[in-house]
Write a protein that holds these residues in place. Structure first.
Motif, short mmCIF file in Angstrom:
data_model
loop_
_atom_site.label_atom_id
_atom_site.label_comp_id
_atom_site.label_asym_id
_atom_site.label_seq_id
_atom_site.Cartn_x
_atom_site.Cartn_y
_atom_site.Cartn_z
N ASP A 118 0.83 -1.20 0.00
CA ASP A 118 0.00 0.00 0.00
C ASP A 118 0.87 1.26 0.00
O ASP A 118 2.10 1.19 0.04
N THR A 119 0.23 2.41 -0.04
CA THR A 119 0.98 3.67 -0.18
C THR A 119 1.74 4.05 1.09
O THR A 119 2.58 4.94 1.06
N ASP A 120 1.45 3.39 2.20
CA ASP A 120 2.20 3.61 3.43
C ASP A 120 3.38 2.65 3.58
O ASP A 120 4.07 2.68 4.60
N GLY A 121 3.59 1.79 2.58
CA GLY A 121 4.69 0.84 2.63
C GLY A 121 4.36 -0.46 3.31
O GLY A 121 5.25 -1.32 3.45
N ASN A 122 3.11 -0.64 3.76
CA ASN A 122 2.72 -1.93 4.34
C ASN A 122 2.55 -2.95 3.21
O ASN A 122 2.03 -2.62 2.14
N VAL A 123 2.94 -4.18 3.46
CA VAL A 123 2.75 -5.26 2.49
C VAL A 123 1.67 -6.19 3.01
O VAL A 123 1.78 -6.74 4.12
N TRP A 124 0.61 -6.36 2.21
CA TRP A 124 -0.51 -7.23 2.55
C TRP A 124 -0.35 -8.56 1.83
O TRP A 124 0.08 -8.61 0.68
N GLY A 125 -0.72 -9.63 2.52
CA GLY A 125 -0.67 -10.96 1.93
C GLY A 125 -1.98 -11.70 2.14
O GLY A 125 -2.61 -11.59 3.21
N GLY A 126 -2.42 -12.42 1.12
CA GLY A 126 -3.65 -13.20 1.21
C GLY A 126 -3.37 -14.69 1.21
O GLY A 126 -2.58 -15.17 0.38
N ASN A 127 -3.98 -15.40 2.14
CA ASN A 127 -3.80 -16.85 2.22
C ASN A 127 -4.71 -17.59 1.26
O ASN A 127 -5.67 -17.04 0.73
N ASP A 128 -4.39 -18.87 1.07
CA ASP A 128 -5.18 -19.65 0.13
C ASP A 128 -6.33 -20.40 0.79
O ASP A 128 -7.05 -21.13 0.12
N TYR A 129 -6.50 -20.25 2.09
CA TYR A 129 -7.67 -20.78 2.77
C TYR A 129 -7.73 -20.18 4.17
O TYR A 129 -6.86 -19.41 4.56
N ALA A 130 -8.78 -20.49 4.91
CA ALA A 130 -8.96 -20.07 6.30
C ALA A 130 -9.30 -18.60 6.47
O ALA A 130 -9.23 -18.07 7.56
N GLY A 131 -9.70 -17.92 5.37
CA GLY A 131 -10.17 -16.55 5.49
C GLY A 131 -9.19 -15.61 6.13
O GLY A 131 -9.57 -14.69 6.86
N ARG A 132 -7.92 -15.79 5.89
CA ARG A 132 -6.89 -15.06 6.62
C ARG A 132 -6.13 -14.09 5.73
O ARG A 132 -5.79 -14.40 4.59
N ILE A 133 -5.88 -12.89 6.26
CA ILE A 133 -5.10 -11.86 5.58
C ILE A 133 -4.01 -11.40 6.55
O ILE A 133 -4.25 -11.26 7.76
N VAL A 134 -2.79 -11.20 6.04
CA VAL A 134 -1.69 -10.76 6.89
C VAL A 134 -1.16 -9.43 6.37
O VAL A 134 -1.37 -9.05 5.21
N ARG A 135 -0.46 -8.69 7.26
CA ARG A 135 0.08 -7.39 6.88
C ARG A 135 1.42 -7.17 7.57
O ARG A 135 1.56 -7.39 8.78
#
Length: 402
Positions: free
Chosen positions: A33-50
């Motif tokens: 994102d524009t603040d330099g955070n990197v988001w990641g999406g998992n392939d199951y379990a409804g999970r998102i990481v940052r």
């Protein structure tokens, strides 16, 4: 840079999944994102990481609203207003200022729960949802059904002026939509190499890369299709299916995540990274992203990796006026090396050392003359660092073995 990570020769950083989230779930999508955070999406379990530059934060299904058993977080995008969008197997999810919304057919106008890709164009958000192209203007969801298809849509890219390219899955040919009419590009009516094109990467309004299975990709430029087999430097082959494309500013500098590693095509030279010449522990690379600092982020079945090409792809100088010139680069069998010392006295114990991309020395040879040959025919193809050192002077450069 990353806590509890492993760095290889100041080139690769490796983060196992169990250092990112408690369950060690596989990451299949990335976005900065524009603040330099990197988001990641998992392939199951409804999970998102940052990743915020210091720590990883996990957003579980209880806050994202995603079903724990949802298939995947397929694509991530930040829109021009700063809102995060997630195309998932369980609806369209947004995040803004800490608040999550999950759009479903039951609470919005979307026709499907399953979405593959998301882009922003023409002041709207656009999504591929199974066999439809769907737009959202902030109030209304609008569906355009893709005609005469058997499989689902894959990647999505804007051509400007309300036109879009859509890659299809499992053999349905590429589609183009101008807002009213649909056009098909297949092996029957174009020079496209295969009807199987899973993903698309946009360079500009008239230039696009497409990728699919069996190492086949296509460059579309100003109405002309060029199969990857006709593109200099292309080395991907059968079994190397393309999962993601990242464009580094031009059609001549592109990264391909594929089933046999990470492939970089730059200025007609192709370089493959896989477990044989990098710290990857799996040959399947799920996704690739070019960060704002130029570093390359990618994920495999087991870990997230960061490649710093500023180190690999540049000349490194350490207090020396010596210049190393490789007279023919890329190299096939023999390096023709010319050392220009500009009046500097070379040490008595000068050595040439060649290192692979994970910092392992593969050749060491004593300097015998200011112009010398070094046999490299036994090295596997790829990128290497050549270093001169004599205790007083030190200089390094890179070369490509083909």
């Amino acid at each position: 840079m990353l806590l509890s990570s492993t760095t290889y020769a100041q080139t690769w950083t490796t983060i196992p999944y169990d250092e990112i989230s408690a369950d060690g779930l596989r990451i299949i999508s990335l976005h900065e994102d524009t603040d330099g955070n990197v988001w990641g999406g998992n392939d199951y379990a409804g999970r998102i990481v940052r990743w915020n530059g210091t720590d990883w934060e996990t957003f579980n299904s209880d806050v994202t609203g995603l079903d724990y058993d949802s298939p995947s977080v397929n694509e991530i995008l930040q829109d021009s207003g700063g809102k995060m969008w997630f195309a998932t197997g369980d609806g369209i999810v947004t995040w803004e200022n800490g608040s999550w919304i999950n759009y479903q057919p039951s609470n919005s106008g979307i026709p499907e729960s399953f979405s593959t890709d998301v882009i922003e164009a023409d002041n709207k958000m656009w999504f591929t949802m199974k066999q439809s192209l769907v737009s959202f203007d902030g109030t209304t969801w609008t569906e355009a059904v893709i005609p005469d298809v058997d499989w689902n849509a894959g990647g999505l890219a804007s051509m400007g002026n309300g036109s879009f390219f859509i890659s299809m899955l499992n053999g349905d040919p590429v589609r183009r939509f101008d807002g009213t009419n649909w056009e098909v590009f297949s092996t029957d009516n174009s020079n496209i190499s295969s009807n199987f094109q899973y993903v698309v990467g946009r360079v500009d309004d008239q230039t696009f890369w497409f990728g699919g299975p069996n190492g086949k990709a296509n460059l579309y430029e100003n109405g002309t299709w060029t199969p990857s087999a006709d593109i200099p430097g292309w080395t991907l082959g059968p079994g190397e299916y393309i999962l993601e494309i990242a464009i580094n500013g031009s059609k001549d500098d592109v990264w391909f995540a594929n089933g046999d590693g990470l492939f970089h095509l730059k200025d007609g030279v192709g370089t493959e990274y896989n477990p044989s010449n990098s710290p990857m522990t799996s040959e399947i690379v799920q996704t690739v992203m070019i960060a704002s600092d130029g570093k390359i982020w990618c994920t495999t079945e087991n870990e997230l990796l960061i490649l710093d090409p500023a180190i690999v792809n540049s000349t490194t100088e350490v207090t020396s006026s010596i210049t190393l010139n490789i007279l023919t680069n890329p190299v096939q069998e023999t390096i023709n090396l010319k050392i220009e010392n500009e009046g500097t006295t070379l040490g008595q114990n000068g050595l040439i050392s060649i290192y692979n991309t994970i910092g392992q020395p593969v050749i060491t040879q004593k300097v015998t003359d200011l112009q010398m040959n070094i046999e490299v025919g036994n090295l596997v193809n790829g990128l290497y660092i050549l270093e001169y050192a004599d205790g007083e002077n030190k200089r390094a450069t890179q070369f490509l073995k083909q």
